[in-house]
Design an enzyme around this catalytic site. Sequence first.
Site: not given
Ligand code: GLY
Length: 376
Positions: A251, A258
């Site tokens: 993240n 976000h």
């Molecule tokens: N896109 C972040 C995850 O798959 O954890």
Amino acid sequence: MTKSNPSAAETVAVDLGARSYEVRIGGGLIARAGAEIAPLLHRRRVAVLTDATVAATHLEALRAGLGDIAMTALALPAGEATKGWAEFSRAVDWLLAEKIERRDLVIAFGGGVIGDLAGFAAAVLRRGVRFVQIPTTLLAQVDSSVGGKTGINSTHGKNLIGAFHQPSLVLADISVLGTLAPRDFLSGYGEVVKYGLLGDAGFFDWLEANGPALAAGDAGLRRHAVRRSVEMKARIVERDETEEGDRALLNLGHTFCHALEKATGYSDRLLHGEGVAIGCALAFELSQRLGLCAQEAPSRVRAHLRAMGMKVDLADIPGDLPDAQGLLALMGQDKKVVDGRLRFILARGIGAAFVAGDVPGEAVLGVLEDALALRG
Ligand code: GLY
């Protein structure tokens, strides 16, 4: 990197015990999808969930690639709005109407929206059927198709309804990347850069040297970038499948992203990977201000994004944005908030990210205020 035939597939194994699978990466995988998928089948029939745009461009190629495996397909509308209850329930009803059984296979054929929705449909259909991801965007190839996060959006926020359900196979056909609009390709590249920044300084060096040629279409470089990204994701998911710890590293840049996506209404003003790229630059700026890394690190991040012709700063987002307090409030509603405190992924340098549990709000506000001031 050794020079090799770019259409030869490479395989990355995702080792999750009984839920292990392979990610195959190379050119022409759709053309030989039948041979790739056949070992998984109990009967020679598959149900494909896709979207209208991907269907128009690639569905007949998939049908041909499946050979004598019968294919039935449902094309949902393209776009993020599809990823909600209405189209999800339509997809599940369709799979039931098509009499897809417990031992059958669903194929998710498209970008992140289709992969997440189809994976979730497979997770709940008859209490769980297997599915194969055939991601058609760079973003889906390097991120959303691997790792088993599936789900849909709620009116309360993105990805709030879902399940961990690992695919049985991922076919990342890099030849389809040539059909992407340059902006969509570069948006996916935001996630590629993220991998170098979070855990592999050598890969970031490689991207600085090879990113422009890769974006211009070099298939061998594209395959290498997808393979290294998937390898890094696979190793993190193996350590922490359900995001109790290390998986949060994926993240990096996403808390800022976000908030910016909410502020721009998940619209064309800012694509997800563009938000990730800007978010990574802001996360490195924040890390530098907290004394965690040298000024050189955020400067290098920004310079590379700029060299790639990507969005780098808040000034690159068209239209109005909330003020710094407003953006911070949007971060406060992020689902990754733990016990009311903001959690950020910060970095001690390029390739050295870590999860920070308690970042001072004033430092974040300062970064946002200065970034907004650059908008003039
Ligand atoms: N896109 C972040 C995850 O798959 O954890």
